[in-house]
Design a protein around this motif. Structure first.
Motif: not given
Length: 120
Positions: A59-63, A65, A103
């Motif tokens: 998983y990655y936060a949008d900020s 990616k 997250y």
């Protein structure tokens, strides 16, 4: 219990790179999501990236990616976060974590002590 120890933080200029490391010891972590969270002064702790200990999806936060890469070396019991193209808004205390969610900090079972990242 799972013990987590981070290293690799520091100060860097905008556009630079850092790699954070987190070494796990104690109980096996393969059933947890191994994740990185961060917290800037006055802000809520947020999930940055996470990867399941058994190799399932990440998983990655949008900020972050496209700029950050999380990886897990089970042979070394070490979690990494490669951070490229760093921005001043990435400045925060970064925490390694192990828990049932990648997250949401409310589901973290174990935390490391944190390592400071400062981008100027």
């Amino acid at each position: 219990h799972v013990q987590l120890v981070e290293s690799g933080g520091g100060s860097v200029q905008a556009g630079g790179s850092l790699r954070l490391s987190c070494t796990a010891s104690g109980d096996p972590y393969t059933k947890y999501c191994m994740a990185w969270f961060r917290q800037a002064p006055g802000k809520e702790r947020e999930g940055v990236a996470g990867i399941w200990g058994d190799g399932r999806s990440a998983y990655y936060a949008d900020s972050v990616k496209g700029r950050f890469t999380i990886s897990l070396d089970n042979a070394k019991n070490t979690l990494y976060l490669r951070m490229n193209s760093l921005k001043p808004e990435d400045t925060a205390m970064y925490y390694c974590a192990a828990g049932g969610h990648c997250y949401d900090y409310r589901f973290v079972n174990y935390w490391g002590q944190g390592t400071q990242v400062t981008v100027s």
